[in-house]
Design a protein around this motif. Sequence first.
Motif, PDB file in Angstrom:
ATOM      1  N   TYR A   1       0.837  -1.209   0.000  1.00 57.87           N
ATOM      2  CA  TYR A   1       0.000   0.000   0.000  1.00 57.87           C
ATOM      3  C   TYR A   1       0.865   1.250   0.000  1.00 57.87           C
ATOM      4  O   TYR A   1       1.749   1.418   0.851  1.00 57.87           O
ATOM      5  N   GLU A   2       0.609   2.137  -0.954  1.00 60.63           N
ATOM      6  CA  GLU A   2       1.379   3.378  -1.077  1.00 60.63           C
ATOM      7  C   GLU A   2       1.191   4.256   0.167  1.00 60.63           C
ATOM      8  O   GLU A   2       0.069   4.564   0.562  1.00 60.63           O
ATOM      9  N   GLY A   3       2.299   4.620   0.774  1.00 60.31           N
ATOM     10  CA  GLY A   3       2.256   5.487   1.940  1.00 60.31           C
ATOM     11  C   GLY A   3       2.189   4.763   3.258  1.00 60.31           C
ATOM     12  O   GLY A   3       2.281   5.392   4.322  1.00 60.31           O
ATOM     13  N   ALA A   4       2.050   3.429   3.254  1.00 64.19           N
ATOM     14  CA  ALA A   4       1.976   2.681   4.515  1.00 64.19           C
ATOM     15  C   ALA A   4       3.294   2.792   5.275  1.00 64.19           C
ATOM     16  O   ALA A   4       4.370   2.645   4.693  1.00 64.19           O
ATOM     17  N   ASN A   5       3.209   3.054   6.583  1.00 65.41           N
ATOM     18  CA  ASN A   5       4.422   3.218   7.402  1.00 65.41           C
ATOM     19  C   ASN A   5       4.319   2.521   8.758  1.00 65.41           C
ATOM     20  O   ASN A   5       5.027   2.853   9.691  1.00 65.41           O
ATOM     21  N   GLY A   6       3.456   1.548   8.893  1.00 65.88           N
ATOM     22  CA  GLY A   6       3.286   0.781  10.128  1.00 65.88           C
ATOM     23  C   GLY A   6       1.885   0.162  10.109  1.00 65.88           C
ATOM     24  O   GLY A   6       1.170   0.321   9.123  1.00 65.88           O
ATOM     25  N   VAL A   7       1.409  -0.611  11.094  1.00 65.29           N
ATOM     26  CA  VAL A   7       2.021  -0.619  12.419  1.00 65.29           C
ATOM     27  C   VAL A   7       2.289  -2.063  12.843  1.00 65.29           C
ATOM     28  O   VAL A   7       3.423  -2.435  13.065  1.00 65.29           O
ATOM     29  N   LYS A   8       1.241  -2.936  12.963  1.00 62.47           N
ATOM     30  CA  LYS A   8       1.439  -4.297  13.482  1.00 62.47           C
ATOM     31  C   LYS A   8       0.241  -5.163  13.153  1.00 62.47           C
ATOM     32  O   LYS A   8      -0.898  -4.698  13.172  1.00 62.47           O
ATOM     33  N   ASN A   9       0.534  -6.439  12.854  1.00 62.94           N
ATOM     34  CA  ASN A   9      -0.532  -7.416  12.625  1.00 62.94           C
ATOM     35  C   ASN A   9      -0.510  -8.463  13.728  1.00 62.94           C
ATOM     36  O   ASN A   9       0.427  -8.530  14.522  1.00 62.94           O
ATOM     37  N   GLY A  10      -1.554  -9.293  13.774  1.00 64.28           N
ATOM     38  CA  GLY A  10      -1.614 -10.341  14.776  1.00 64.28           C
ATOM     39  C   GLY A  10      -2.556 -11.446  14.369  1.00 64.28           C
ATOM     40  O   GLY A  10      -3.431 -11.250  13.512  1.00 64.28           O
ATOM     41  N   TYR A  11      -2.377 -12.593  15.002  1.00 63.99           N
ATOM     42  CA  TYR A  11      -3.291 -13.720  14.747  1.00 63.99           C
ATOM     43  C   TYR A  11      -3.206 -14.733  15.873  1.00 63.99           C
ATOM     44  O   TYR A  11      -2.120 -15.095  16.333  1.00 63.99           O
ATOM     45  N   THR A  12      -4.370 -15.161  16.343  1.00 56.37           N
ATOM     46  CA  THR A  12      -4.522 -16.383  17.130  1.00 56.37           C
ATOM     47  C   THR A  12      -5.855 -16.988  16.708  1.00 56.37           C
ATOM     48  O   THR A  12      -6.705 -16.308  16.107  1.00 56.37           O
ATOM     49  N   THR A  13      -6.045 -18.251  17.022  1.00 60.21           N
ATOM     50  CA  THR A  13      -7.312 -18.897  16.678  1.00 60.21           C
ATOM     51  C   THR A  13      -8.484 -18.179  17.340  1.00 60.21           C
ATOM     52  O   THR A  13      -9.546 -17.975  16.739  1.00 60.21           O
ATOM     53  N   GLU A  14      -8.281 -17.773  18.579  1.00 58.07           N
ATOM     54  CA  GLU A  14      -9.356 -17.108  19.335  1.00 58.07           C
ATOM     55  C   GLU A  14      -9.624 -15.697  18.817  1.00 58.07           C
ATOM     56  O   GLU A  14     -10.776 -15.250  18.751  1.00 58.07           O
ATOM     57  N   ALA A  15      -8.569 -14.969  18.443  1.00 55.62           N
ATOM     58  CA  ALA A  15      -8.717 -13.568  18.031  1.00 55.62           C
ATOM     59  C   ALA A  15      -9.039 -13.409  16.553  1.00 55.62           C
ATOM     60  O   ALA A  15      -9.543 -12.368  16.132  1.00 55.62           O
ATOM     61  N   GLY A  16      -8.750 -14.467  15.770  1.00 58.52           N
ATOM     62  CA  GLY A  16      -8.818 -14.290  14.324  1.00 58.52           C
ATOM     63  C   GLY A  16      -7.658 -13.399  13.892  1.00 58.52           C
ATOM     64  O   GLY A  16      -6.646 -13.288  14.585  1.00 58.52           O
ATOM     65  N   ASN A  17      -7.813 -12.755  12.750  1.00 61.57           N
ATOM     66  CA  ASN A  17      -6.766 -11.859  12.260  1.00 61.57           C
ATOM     67  C   ASN A  17      -7.030 -10.439  12.726  1.00 61.57           C
ATOM     68  O   ASN A  17      -8.146  -9.916  12.606  1.00 61.57           O
ATOM     69  N   THR A  18      -6.003  -9.808  13.274  1.00 61.07           N
ATOM     70  CA  THR A  18      -6.071  -8.407  13.703  1.00 61.07           C
ATOM     71  C   THR A  18      -4.997  -7.632  12.969  1.00 61.07           C
ATOM     72  O   THR A  18      -3.924  -8.172  12.653  1.00 61.07           O
ATOM     73  N   LEU A  19      -5.268  -6.378  12.700  1.00 65.04           N
ATOM     74  CA  LEU A  19      -4.305  -5.578  11.942  1.00 65.04           C
ATOM     75  C   LEU A  19      -4.481  -4.100  12.272  1.00 65.04           C
ATOM     76  O   LEU A  19      -5.607  -3.580  12.264  1.00 65.04           O
ATOM     77  N   VAL A  20      -3.372  -3.450  12.583  1.00 68.08           N
ATOM     78  CA  VAL A  20      -3.344  -2.002  12.792  1.00 68.08           C
ATOM     79  C   VAL A  20      -2.404  -1.424  11.733  1.00 68.08           C
ATOM     80  O   VAL A  20      -1.253  -1.861  11.629  1.00 68.08           O
ATOM     81  N   THR A  21      -2.890  -0.471  10.955  1.00 66.66           N
ATOM     82  CA  THR A  21      -2.106   0.080   9.845  1.00 66.66           C
ATOM     83  C   THR A  21      -2.139   1.593   9.865  1.00 66.66           C
ATOM     84  O   THR A  21      -3.181   2.206  10.096  1.00 66.66           O
ATOM     85  N   SER A  22      -0.986   2.184   9.573  1.00 65.16           N
ATOM     86  CA  SER A  22      -0.872   3.634   9.415  1.00 65.16           C
ATOM     87  C   SER A  22      -0.375   3.927   8.011  1.00 65.16           C
ATOM     88  O   SER A  22       0.462   3.201   7.477  1.00 65.16           O
ATOM     89  N   ALA A  23      -0.905   4.985   7.412  1.00 66.02           N
ATOM     90  CA  ALA A  23      -0.471   5.373   6.066  1.00 66.02           C
ATOM     91  C   ALA A  23      -0.558   6.883   5.919  1.00 66.02           C
ATOM     92  O   ALA A  23      -1.435   7.530   6.504  1.00 66.02           O
ATOM     93  N   VAL A  24       0.349   7.439   5.110  1.00 61.98           N
ATOM     94  CA  VAL A  24       0.429   8.890   4.910  1.00 61.98           C
ATOM     95  C   VAL A  24       0.292   9.215   3.431  1.00 61.98           C
ATOM     96  O   VAL A  24       0.961   8.613   2.583  1.00 61.98           O
ATOM     97  N   ARG A  25      -0.587  10.185   3.129  1.00 67.30           N
ATOM     98  CA  ARG A  25      -0.717  10.750   1.782  1.00 67.30           C
ATOM     99  C   ARG A  25      -1.210  12.183   1.913  1.00 67.30           C
ATOM    100  O   ARG A  25      -2.045  12.477   2.774  1.00 67.30           O
ATOM    101  N   ASP A  26      -0.722  13.033   1.049  1.00 66.80           N
ATOM    102  CA  ASP A  26      -1.208  14.418   0.961  1.00 66.80           C
ATOM    103  C   ASP A  26      -1.214  15.117   2.319  1.00 66.80           C
ATOM    104  O   ASP A  26      -2.141  15.871   2.638  1.00 66.80           O
ATOM    105  N   GLY A  27      -0.196  14.859   3.119  1.00 66.17           N
ATOM    106  CA  GLY A  27      -0.098  15.526   4.409  1.00 66.17           C
ATOM    107  C   GLY A  27      -1.020  14.980   5.474  1.00 66.17           C
ATOM    108  O   GLY A  27      -1.104  15.538   6.573  1.00 66.17           O
TER     109      GLY A  27
END
Length: 407
Positions: free
Chosen positions: A226-252
């Motif tokens: 993804y253009e501008g993506a600069n973080g953050v963290k993903n995760g997975y367990t059977t109980e939690a399913g897939n989790t994802l935190v993402t940061s991205a920057v465009r146009d200030g």
Amino acid sequence: MRKKSWGLLALAAGLLLGGFLPRADAETTEPAGTPPAVEEPEVVSEAATLIDSETGTVLYAKNADEQLYPASITKIVTGIIALENTKPDEIVTVSKEARNEDGTRIYLEEGEQLPMGKLLYGMLMNSGNDAATAVAEHIDGSKEKFAERMNQFVQDKIGTTSTHFVNPSGLPDPAQVTTAADMAKIASYAMKNETFRKIVSTKTMPWDGQVWKSELVNHNRMLWDYEGANGVKNGYTTEAGNTLVTSAVRDGMELIVVVLQAPGNQQAYDDTRKLLDYGFAAFAKQTVISAGQTFEVQDGAEPVQWQADQALTAVVRKDETPEATVRPDGQVTLRTKFGDQPIGRLTAKVEQKTAKDVHASSVGSQLDSTSDSGGSTMQKVVWYVWLFQLLLFALWFRLKLKRRRRY
């Protein structure tokens, strides 16, 4: 002579109306074309949110306050606590418990010693649970004690309301819960730390451990996809399913997306991409309050006046005019579909002024930019009409004198 006088009168009126009165094209501008509305995307994750990282303004929410399991995005909290309470060159000694930690590891050995900074790369990039345990034990002696610090930290310093941790890595536990809204606040806070930003935006890094010699590859695929993506963290367990935190920057603008309990890895990334695309297409950073603007608000029986030392901006929908309100304590809130949200605070209290010198407390940026010009334009029109009437009277009086002389 009569024709000459009336011609002079018409010329004067034309000059006055055409040259002195404000021109319509100078005072009135056609409203800019309203951009087409961008519809909110459909996401399959159980919970999701999209926020502006700078102010925390919520731009999208789905079940954002539902308590769910975080999995390895827990390590965002472990990482920022470590950065604020230790030095990168502090030596961490790996315990037997850390060595034998469950789940994803970077294969630390019991007794192995590493600098804290290197350990944080292994924890945040490669999601090492053994690294998370080593960090927690170094700071507080045990995972349990460190979890107490985590809870106090996110509640008191970040302002979470529905998050509780019992371990530093995100391993399954019924009491380890968070919400999309809380995790967005946590990520926004963490991304203000430059060292944290550097770690979570690093794609690859050589790893030369005591027994594991390899290359760390950041598990967050958004950094590549993804253009501008600069973080953050993903995760997975059977109980939690897939989790994802993402940061991205465009146009200030820096946006943060959190998705929890996605039914699969690909769905987590697809939902995140949809929300970021929506955010960058539908929203833009706008100046809500200009530097130097003064506001008078009622605080009980007494009015309080505030002045903006600097411009205050917010991320708002491109097809809407932002509406902001200044509270008696100087807090500025933006009215959105998710309620009134704080976007900043005015810092300079000013001396009491007359009502003519201040703006109303509830303002929209469009009204603020035009209210002064609208008032001054009306005042000019009144003066020009008065001068025009005076000129007409003078010309009429001169014409009358000439008629008397003629007869």
